[in-house]
Design a protein around this motif. Structure first.
Motif, short mmCIF file in Angstrom:
data_model
loop_
_atom_site.label_atom_id
_atom_site.label_comp_id
_atom_site.label_asym_id
_atom_site.label_seq_id
_atom_site.Cartn_x
_atom_site.Cartn_y
_atom_site.Cartn_z
N UNK A 85 5.22 37.47 -25.43
CA UNK A 85 4.36 36.30 -25.25
C UNK A 85 2.94 36.63 -24.85
N UNK A 86 2.60 37.90 -24.64
CA UNK A 86 1.26 38.24 -24.19
C UNK A 86 1.07 37.84 -22.74
N UNK A 87 -0.11 38.05 -22.27
CA UNK A 87 -0.47 37.65 -20.91
C UNK A 87 -1.49 36.54 -21.01
N UNK A 88 -1.17 35.36 -20.53
CA UNK A 88 -2.08 34.21 -20.71
C UNK A 88 -3.51 34.47 -20.21
N UNK A 89 -3.68 35.10 -19.07
CA UNK A 89 -5.02 35.34 -18.54
C UNK A 89 -5.79 36.28 -19.46
N UNK A 90 -5.13 37.34 -19.92
CA UNK A 90 -5.79 38.28 -20.82
C UNK A 90 -6.11 37.63 -22.15
N UNK A 91 -5.20 36.81 -22.65
CA UNK A 91 -5.43 36.11 -23.92
C UNK A 91 -6.62 35.17 -23.80
#
Length: 117
Positions: A85-91
């Motif tokens: 899912x990735x990292x929301x903050x990094x995305x």
């Protein structure tokens, strides 16, 4: 976000647990810690059995979007969850950086056209 019903919550929690145990098992395998890997495999097996029972239940309807959102959010603590899912903050930072680059390019091109005209 809508509240999850009991079946959706159980499916979501068991899915996050499966992600947790699989992540830990992979780490143990990478370290060559076979005892810990076997322990996590046993926990993963029990979790998947419980998840299978929840998926087969008919007493509550279950919708996917709320479960998926819960899993994406709660699995961020585990390496497989971050990989999926990735990292929301990094995305979000990546999107801001991209939009900043696009803005700079567009602004620079507009200045270049004005100078030529």
């Amino acid at each position: 976000m809508a509240e999850l019903n009991p079946r959706e919550m159980r499916i979501a929690e068991e899915t996050v647990s499966a992600i947790d145990f699989m992540s830990r098992m992979i780490g143990a395998i990478e370290d060559g810690n076979w005892r810990y890997a076997a322990d996590k495999l046993g926990q993963l097996d029990r979790t998947l059995e419980t998840l299978s029972k929840q998926l087969a239940r008919k007493d509550y309807q279950a919708a996917g979007p709320g479960v998926a959102a819960y899993v994406a959010r709660e699995s961020q603590h585990y390496r497989i969850g971050r990989a999926l899912y990735g990292r929301p903050a990094e995305d979000a930072k990546r999107r801001r950086d991209l939009f900043g680059e696009i803005d700079s390019l567009m602004h620079g091109q507009a200045e270049g056209r004005a100078a030529r005209d």
